[in-house]
Scaffold this motif. Structure first.
Motif, PDB file in Angstrom:
ATOM      1  N   PRO A 138       0.811  -1.223   0.000  1.00 50.31           N
ATOM      2  CA  PRO A 138       0.000   0.000   0.000  1.00 50.31           C
ATOM      3  C   PRO A 138       0.848   1.279   0.000  1.00 50.31           C
ATOM      4  O   PRO A 138       1.710   1.447   0.853  1.00 50.31           O
ATOM      5  CB  PRO A 138      -0.840  -0.132   1.274  1.00 50.31           C
ATOM      6  N   GLU A 139       0.614   2.106  -1.002  1.00 50.65           N
ATOM      7  CA  GLU A 139       1.263   3.410  -1.177  1.00 50.65           C
ATOM      8  C   GLU A 139       2.749   3.333  -1.501  1.00 50.65           C
ATOM      9  O   GLU A 139       3.411   4.362  -1.600  1.00 50.65           O
ATOM     10  CB  GLU A 139       1.070   4.292   0.069  1.00 50.65           C
ATOM     11  N   HIS A 140       3.332   2.147  -1.600  1.00 43.18           N
ATOM     12  CA  HIS A 140       4.767   2.015  -1.866  1.00 43.18           C
ATOM     13  C   HIS A 140       4.965   1.515  -3.299  1.00 43.18           C
ATOM     14  O   HIS A 140       4.652   0.369  -3.617  1.00 43.18           O
ATOM     15  CB  HIS A 140       5.397   1.044  -0.863  1.00 43.18           C
ATOM     16  N   LYS A 141       5.473   2.406  -4.167  1.00 40.71           N
ATOM     17  CA  LYS A 141       5.620   2.060  -5.585  1.00 40.71           C
ATOM     18  C   LYS A 141       7.095   1.982  -5.966  1.00 40.71           C
ATOM     19  O   LYS A 141       7.916   2.753  -5.458  1.00 40.71           O
ATOM     20  CB  LYS A 141       4.951   3.121  -6.452  1.00 40.71           C
ATOM     21  N   SER A 142       7.386   1.079  -6.899  1.00 42.57           N
ATOM     22  CA  SER A 142       8.756   0.935  -7.376  1.00 42.57           C
ATOM     23  C   SER A 142       8.743   0.649  -8.871  1.00 42.57           C
ATOM     24  O   SER A 142       7.856  -0.046  -9.367  1.00 42.57           O
ATOM     25  CB  SER A 142       9.445  -0.220  -6.642  1.00 42.57           C
ATOM     26  N   ALA A 143       9.748   1.186  -9.571  1.00 44.14           N
ATOM     27  CA  ALA A 143       9.877   0.909 -11.005  1.00 44.14           C
ATOM     28  C   ALA A 143      11.042  -0.063 -11.201  1.00 44.14           C
ATOM     29  O   ALA A 143      12.119   0.323 -11.660  1.00 44.14           O
ATOM     30  CB  ALA A 143      10.134   2.213 -11.768  1.00 44.14           C
ATOM     31  N   CYS A 144      10.832  -1.299 -10.776  1.00 40.80           N
ATOM     32  CA  CYS A 144      11.859  -2.343 -10.922  1.00 40.80           C
ATOM     33  C   CYS A 144      11.150  -3.655 -11.232  1.00 40.80           C
ATOM     34  O   CYS A 144      10.169  -3.998 -10.557  1.00 40.80           O
ATOM     35  CB  CYS A 144      12.669  -2.467  -9.634  1.00 40.80           C
ATOM     36  N   HIS A 145      11.655  -4.396 -12.217  1.00 46.01           N
ATOM     37  CA  HIS A 145      11.021  -5.673 -12.577  1.00 46.01           C
ATOM     38  C   HIS A 145      11.020  -6.653 -11.405  1.00 46.01           C
ATOM     39  O   HIS A 145      10.182  -7.544 -11.348  1.00 46.01           O
ATOM     40  CB  HIS A 145      11.782  -6.323 -13.740  1.00 46.01           C
ATOM     41  N   PHE A 146      11.970  -6.489 -10.477  1.00 47.19           N
ATOM     42  CA  PHE A 146      12.117  -7.485  -9.415  1.00 47.19           C
ATOM     43  C   PHE A 146      11.822  -6.912  -8.027  1.00 47.19           C
ATOM     44  O   PHE A 146      12.269  -7.454  -7.013  1.00 47.19           O
ATOM     45  CB  PHE A 146      13.536  -8.078  -9.473  1.00 47.19           C
ATOM     46  N   ALA A 147      11.068  -5.814  -8.001  1.00 48.50           N
ATOM     47  CA  ALA A 147      10.794  -5.139  -6.722  1.00 48.50           C
ATOM     48  C   ALA A 147      10.104  -6.068  -5.722  1.00 48.50           C
ATOM     49  O   ALA A 147      10.331  -5.962  -4.515  1.00 48.50           O
ATOM     50  CB  ALA A 147       9.941  -3.901  -6.962  1.00 48.50           C
ATOM     51  N   GLY A 148       9.273  -6.968  -6.217  1.00 49.59           N
ATOM     52  CA  GLY A 148       8.518  -7.856  -5.314  1.00 49.59           C
ATOM     53  C   GLY A 148       9.361  -8.986  -4.762  1.00 49.59           C
ATOM     54  O   GLY A 148       8.988  -9.602  -3.752  1.00 49.59           O
ATOM     55  N   THR A 149      10.489  -9.289  -5.377  1.00 46.04           N
ATOM     56  CA  THR A 149      11.261 -10.461  -4.940  1.00 46.04           C
ATOM     57  C   THR A 149      12.629 -10.108  -4.333  1.00 46.04           C
ATOM     58  O   THR A 149      13.163 -10.869  -3.539  1.00 46.04           O
ATOM     59  CB  THR A 149      11.503 -11.422  -6.131  1.00 46.04           C
ATOM     60  N   LEU A 150      13.188  -8.957  -4.700  1.00 47.42           N
ATOM     61  CA  LEU A 150      14.509  -8.597  -4.155  1.00 47.42           C
ATOM     62  C   LEU A 150      14.392  -8.283  -2.660  1.00 47.42           C
ATOM     63  O   LEU A 150      13.444  -7.621  -2.233  1.00 47.42           O
ATOM     64  CB  LEU A 150      15.068  -7.361  -4.877  1.00 47.42           C
ATOM     65  N   ASP A 151      15.358  -8.766  -1.888  1.00 45.62           N
ATOM     66  CA  ASP A 151      15.367  -8.460  -0.454  1.00 45.62           C
ATOM     67  C   ASP A 151      16.432  -7.373  -0.227  1.00 45.62           C
ATOM     68  O   ASP A 151      17.604  -7.676   0.008  1.00 45.62           O
ATOM     69  CB  ASP A 151      15.689  -9.735   0.333  1.00 45.62           C
ATOM     70  N   LEU A 152      16.022  -6.117  -0.345  1.00 51.28           N
ATOM     71  CA  LEU A 152      16.977  -5.002  -0.298  1.00 51.28           C
ATOM     72  C   LEU A 152      17.176  -4.529   1.143  1.00 51.28           C
ATOM     73  O   LEU A 152      16.284  -4.687   1.981  1.00 51.28           O
ATOM     74  CB  LEU A 152      16.478  -3.855  -1.188  1.00 51.28           C
TER      75      LEU A 152
END
Ligand code: SF4
Length: 344
Positions: free
Chosen positions: A320-334
């Motif tokens: 919610p409210e957190h957007k990212s422009a990365c193909h792997f944003a959902g899987t990368l553990d940054l």
């Protein structure tokens, strides 16, 4: 409790500057300084705009101020008098002039932004006179109120800018902007020309004025510490694009874009044993006159995959409210600030 209303909505904003060559000044290309930026600012909140020099953040601020006409896109602003929202990207200069008192700017360099030939009284009074807001005794009352609002005294009004320190000059710039009671202030690196000891005073002054008058800030800075201290939501820009857009707490705690992770890894840490965790970005930022295909960050990203070199990722909501422009944003553990021990 319902959320405050949207004061400013920027939609797919672009600014492409033409590159001219030859005797006939033919257009041979474009510098894509801003290339599809979207975000909102609610009444009374601060949105931070952060990124390296040349990422387009100042150009966004100038388009919001009406100093640059966008190449395309929309900038919807809600005037405070109950009128419907107005698209600043398409209004004529007369309408923009009428809206100007509601949107003010505080500049980076308080030494260059104050006219050395004018007294402080004239500097603060000027926008009130130009916008036909006050004159005579009412003008003097508002000038005095403004100078006191920023912690200076009325006897300072008859002096000239050279008599003041950098921090005091920035207070005068703020007094000039606040005298119009704007609902939005664009603050472009307002503390970067000041000593560190004075920066905190200026930020605290801006926060104090915000809590008293309920205005909103678009706070442009490359300083992550100030952005975290000041902003409720943050837009991270890279080569004219939004890489990440999120509530400040969520972004600093758990970034969802490799570029944000790299920025955070370079702030001072309380954990010296983590110094090896610093991410050194290779090479220079992409050239906005000749951006690479695919993800604009792929030439420097630690996590690059084949798809990144070909397909531009869109800005997607990861939580919610957190957007990212990365193909792997959902899987990368940054890694975020909690793990890094950022001193911000
Ligand atoms: Fe890195 Fe690929 Fe994500 Fe771009 S899309 S930030 S290159 S992993």
């Amino acid at each position: 409790m319902s959320e405050p209303e949207i004061l400013l909505e920027v939609k797919n904003l672009k600014k492409h500057f033409p590159i001219y060559r030859g005797v006939f000044k033919r257009i041979v290309g474009y510098v894509k300084a801003v290339d599809g930026v979207s975000f909102t600012i609610r009444s009374g909140e601060t949105v931070g705009l952060v990124g390296e020099s040349g990422c387009g953040k100042t150009t966004v601020g100038r388009m919001v101020m009406g100093a640059y006409r966008p190449t395309s896109g929309e900038i919807w602003f809600k005037p405070p008098n109950g009128e419907p929202p107005v698209d600043l990207a398409s209004v004529d200069s007369r309408r923009m002039k009428a809206l100007r008192p509601h949107i003010q700017m505080v500049f980076q360099d308080p030494f260059a932004s104050l006219n050395p030939r004018m007294t402080i009284r004239e500097i603060i009074a000027e926008p009130l006179v130009v916008n036909k807001i006050a004159r005579g005794k009412e003008l003097e009352r508002r000038v005095r109120e403004s100078i006191e609002m920023v912690g200076l005294q009325t006897h300072h009004l008859s002096r000239y800018p050279h008599a003041f320190s950098g921090g005091q000059r920035q207070r005068i710039s703020i007094a000039r902007a606040m005298g119009l009671f704007p609902s939005l202030v664009v603050a472009d690196e307002p503390t970067s020309a000041l000593d560190v000891s004075v920066q905190a005073q200026i930020v605290n002054l801006a926060l104090d004025i915000q809590s008293r008058f309920g205005l909103a800030y678009l706070f442009i800075s490359h300083d992550l510490g100030l952005i975290r201290h000041f902003s409720s939501r943050v837009v991270v820009m890279y080569v004219g694009h939004v890489m990440e857009y999120a509530p400040a707490e969520s972004l600093f705690k758990r970034p969802r874009h490799p570029y944000t992770e790299a920025l955070l890894s370079n702030v001072p840490t309380t954990r010296p044993n983590l110094l090896g965790r610093k991410i050194i970005l290779r090479g220079e930022p992409a050239d906005p006159a000749n951006p690479p295909p695919g993800c604009p960050f792929h030439t420097r990203c630690l996590y690059v995959q084949d798809i990144c070199r070909e397909v531009m990722p869109s800005l997607e909501e990861i939580e919610p409210e957190h957007k990212s422009a990365c193909h792997f944003a959902g899987t990368l553990d940054l890694t975020g600030c909690d793990a890094l021990g950022c001193v911000l």
